[in-house]
Write an enzyme that holds these catalytic residues in place. Structure first.
Site, PDB file in Angstrom:
ATOM      1  N   GLY A  18     -23.794  28.945  -9.389  1.00 34.02           N
ATOM      2  CA  GLY A  18     -23.789  30.349  -9.438  1.00 34.02           C
ATOM      3  C   GLY A  18     -23.893  30.866 -10.790  1.00 34.02           C
ATOM      4  O   GLY A  18     -23.063  31.833 -10.945  1.00 34.02           O
ATOM      5  N   SER A  20     -25.960  32.072 -12.791  1.00 33.66           N
ATOM      6  CA  SER A  20     -27.030  33.083 -13.166  1.00 33.66           C
ATOM      7  C   SER A  20     -26.337  34.472 -13.406  1.00 33.66           C
ATOM      8  O   SER A  20     -27.000  35.443 -13.913  1.00 33.66           O
ATOM      9  CB  SER A  20     -28.121  33.160 -12.272  1.00 33.66           C
ATOM     10  OG  SER A  20     -27.719  33.442 -10.944  1.00 33.66           O
ATOM     11  N   SER A  21     -25.302  34.605 -12.837  1.00 33.91           N
ATOM     12  CA  SER A  21     -24.526  36.171 -12.987  1.00 33.91           C
ATOM     13  C   SER A  21     -23.220  35.993 -12.443  1.00 33.91           C
ATOM     14  O   SER A  21     -22.670  34.875 -12.169  1.00 33.91           O
ATOM     15  CB  SER A  21     -25.316  36.935 -11.798  1.00 33.91           C
ATOM     16  OG  SER A  21     -25.098  36.341 -10.402  1.00 33.91           O
ATOM     17  N   GLY A  22     -22.304  37.024 -12.714  1.00 33.39           N
ATOM     18  CA  GLY A  22     -20.969  37.232 -12.488  1.00 33.39           C
ATOM     19  C   GLY A  22     -20.188  36.325 -13.082  1.00 33.39           C
ATOM     20  O   GLY A  22     -20.256  35.796 -14.364  1.00 33.39           O
ATOM     21  N   LEU A  23     -19.220  35.871 -12.471  1.00 33.44           N
ATOM     22  CA  LEU A  23     -18.130  34.758 -12.968  1.00 33.44           C
ATOM     23  C   LEU A  23     -18.807  33.493 -13.452  1.00 33.44           C
ATOM     24  O   LEU A  23     -18.611  33.006 -14.429  1.00 33.44           O
ATOM     25  CB  LEU A  23     -17.224  34.419 -11.884  1.00 33.44           C
ATOM     26  CG  LEU A  23     -16.244  33.213 -12.217  1.00 33.44           C
ATOM     27  CD1 LEU A  23     -15.285  33.638 -13.563  1.00 33.44           C
ATOM     28  CD2 LEU A  23     -15.319  32.792 -11.142  1.00 33.44           C
ATOM     29  N   ARG A  43     -30.457  29.994  -7.551  1.00 36.20           N
ATOM     30  CA  ARG A  43     -31.650  30.033  -6.710  1.00 36.20           C
ATOM     31  C   ARG A  43     -32.489  30.672  -7.517  1.00 36.20           C
ATOM     32  O   ARG A  43     -33.920  30.445  -7.460  1.00 36.20           O
ATOM     33  CB  ARG A  43     -31.287  30.666  -5.262  1.00 36.20           C
ATOM     34  CG  ARG A  43     -30.532  29.873  -4.328  1.00 36.20           C
ATOM     35  CD  ARG A  43     -30.281  30.749  -3.177  1.00 36.20           C
ATOM     36  NE  ARG A  43     -29.297  30.254  -2.168  1.00 36.20           N
ATOM     37  CZ  ARG A  43     -29.713  29.511  -1.044  1.00 36.20           C
ATOM     38  NH1 ARG A  43     -31.009  29.401  -0.870  1.00 36.20           N
ATOM     39  NH2 ARG A  43     -28.837  29.035  -0.257  1.00 36.20           N
ATOM     40  N   LEU A  73     -28.201  25.153  -2.906  1.00 37.98           N
ATOM     41  CA  LEU A  73     -26.973  24.112  -2.859  1.00 37.98           C
ATOM     42  C   LEU A  73     -26.173  24.185  -1.504  1.00 37.98           C
ATOM     43  O   LEU A  73     -25.110  23.376  -1.818  1.00 37.98           O
ATOM     44  CB  LEU A  73     -25.799  24.311  -4.006  1.00 37.98           C
ATOM     45  CG  LEU A  73     -26.555  24.405  -5.218  1.00 37.98           C
ATOM     46  CD1 LEU A  73     -25.561  24.970  -6.351  1.00 37.98           C
ATOM     47  CD2 LEU A  73     -27.209  23.263  -5.691  1.00 37.98           C
ATOM     48  N   TYR A 167     -15.661  36.486   5.549  1.00 40.82           N
ATOM     49  CA  TYR A 167     -15.492  35.768   3.970  1.00 40.82           C
ATOM     50  C   TYR A 167     -14.266  35.041   3.885  1.00 40.82           C
ATOM     51  O   TYR A 167     -14.099  33.959   3.431  1.00 40.82           O
ATOM     52  CB  TYR A 167     -15.356  37.002   3.106  1.00 40.82           C
ATOM     53  CG  TYR A 167     -15.184  36.793   1.743  1.00 40.82           C
ATOM     54  CD1 TYR A 167     -16.058  36.261   0.926  1.00 40.82           C
ATOM     55  CD2 TYR A 167     -13.964  36.884   0.980  1.00 40.82           C
ATOM     56  CE1 TYR A 167     -16.006  35.984  -0.424  1.00 40.82           C
ATOM     57  CE2 TYR A 167     -13.858  36.950  -0.290  1.00 40.82           C
ATOM     58  CZ  TYR A 167     -14.858  36.198  -1.203  1.00 40.82           C
ATOM     59  OH  TYR A 167     -14.668  35.731  -2.372  1.00 40.82           O
ATOM     60  N   LYS A 171     -12.904  31.156   2.589  1.00 44.37           N
ATOM     61  CA  LYS A 171     -12.420  30.921   1.229  1.00 44.37           C
ATOM     62  C   LYS A 171     -10.929  30.030   1.553  1.00 44.37           C
ATOM     63  O   LYS A 171     -10.514  29.387   0.655  1.00 44.37           O
ATOM     64  CB  LYS A 171     -11.936  32.221   0.547  1.00 44.37           C
ATOM     65  CG  LYS A 171     -13.011  33.039   0.055  1.00 44.37           C
ATOM     66  CD  LYS A 171     -13.841  32.138  -1.114  1.00 44.37           C
ATOM     67  CE  LYS A 171     -14.879  32.814  -1.850  1.00 44.37           C
ATOM     68  NZ  LYS A 171     -15.504  31.909  -3.109  1.00 44.37           N
ATOM     69  N   ILE A 200     -13.635  40.912  -8.865  1.00 38.33           N
ATOM     70  CA  ILE A 200     -14.183  40.598 -10.130  1.00 38.33           C
ATOM     71  C   ILE A 200     -15.602  41.946 -10.222  1.00 38.33           C
ATOM     72  O   ILE A 200     -16.105  42.114  -9.010  1.00 38.33           O
ATOM     73  CB  ILE A 200     -15.053  39.506 -10.155  1.00 38.33           C
ATOM     74  CG1 ILE A 200     -13.947  38.346  -9.944  1.00 38.33           C
ATOM     75  CG2 ILE A 200     -15.682  39.177 -11.376  1.00 38.33           C
ATOM     76  CD1 ILE A 200     -14.569  36.831  -9.707  1.00 38.33           C
TER      77      ILE A 200
END
Length: 312
Positions: A18, A20-23, A43, A73, A167, A171, A200
């Site tokens: 993950g 490529s962006s965000g956290l 991706r 993934l 969601y 988690k 976030i």
């Protein structure tokens, strides 16, 4: 115990899903600034290239290896191929640390879901991280190497509420996986950590809010949230300190200490304070959440009728 040396990412290979962006991107930038070799996986190739450019902009030494890989993934084969590609520039050696940041949220009411969306919710959370942990663990053990596996759950892995039925289960499942592996991986010298971020402010949040129920938005309107950079710093600080459950703000600490069960504690003294505070305050907070949900009933009935979900 007071002078334990902190984990230093300088010169170590850090693998970020993950990324490529965000956290994930914020963490990749932070680790690059600290002198780590960084491999990011996602991706979308266009976003990956932009992310790699951002890493190059903060490169600390000419010798740092900064790489980007485009893979899906959510299955073992894809996760294994991504990890193999990332290991090759390092002589086949496993990464020193895996930061599993991949995942997303698509909120909505449970009664609007179907089997496909429920399964998709697990794919976007639990299955976005579990295969990478599996292939990394097998590689660590077979090569007799040690390292770190860092999961990213959510504060919604400690509790849940209206809007997050697709969601939160994933988690919670990530937490269950991390709890089992933290115990098992003592056999192999592999450290396990899990972070529980709150809101976030990232492109992912913008996607969430497009489909998030109004009542959920109402409950969250007082949530201060944090930038990806703040969360990345808190996550890395927890890893450096050797924390198993990583929270980085006051509210996160209260939920962590109040729901820790038999999980390893970060600090017994401060956790007693946070758990006592949670014992007193969290029931009142939950009562206010439930009151907000009940007050939404008339509007929700109109919503259900408009969607054709109730008999007229």
């Amino acid at each position: 115990m007071f002078f334990k040396k902190k984990w230093d990412p300088r010169g170590r290979h850090c693998y970020i899903t993950g990324g490529s962006s965000g956290l994930g991107l914020a963490l990749a930038v932070l680790l690059t600034k600290k002198g780590a070799d960084v491999s990011i996986v996602a991706r979308n190739e266009d976003r990956l290239q932009k992310a790699l450019d951002a890493l190059e902009a903060v490169r600390q030494t000419p010798n740092q290896l900064l790489k980007a890989y485009a893979f899906a993934l959510d299955k073992e084969a894809g996760a294994a191929a991504a990890l193999e590609a990332a290991c090759q520039p390092h002589g086949g050696r496993c990464p020193d640390a895996l930061f599993l940041c991949a995942g997303k949220s698509t909120p909505g009411f449970f009664i609007e879901q179907d089997e496909a969306s429920l399964r998709s919710g697990m794919d976007e959370t639990y299955w976005a991280q579990a295969p990478s942990a599996l292939v990394a663990a097998k590689r660590y053990v077979s090569h007799r190497e040690k390292g770190k596996i860092v999961f990213v759950s959510s504060v919604l892995g400690y509790f849940s509420m209206v809007g997050y039925s697709t969601y939160s289960p994933g988690k919670f499942a990530i937490r269950g996986l991390a709890e089992a592996l933290q115990s098992e991986f003592m056999l192999y010298g592999i450290d396990v950590h899990i972070c529980f971020p709150g809101t976030i402010y990232s492109p992912g949040l913008e996607h969430e809010n497009e489909c998030k129920p109004k009542v959920t938005l109402k409950i969250e309107e007082t949530d201060d949230g944090a930038s990806p950079e703040v969360v990345a710093e808190g996550l890395l600080r927890g890893v450096q300190n050797g924390d198993f459950h990583i929270t980085y703000d006051f509210i996160g600490n209260v939920f962590r200490a109040s729901t820790a069960g038999s999980s390893p504690r970060n600090n017994v003294v401060t956790d007693i304070f946070y758990s006592l505070l949670g014992f007193i305050a969290l029931p009142f907070w939950r009562r206010s959440v439930d009151a907000t949900v009940r007050s939404h009933l008339p509007e929700h009935q109109e919503y259900l009728s408009g969607k054709g979900l109730v008999d007229n």
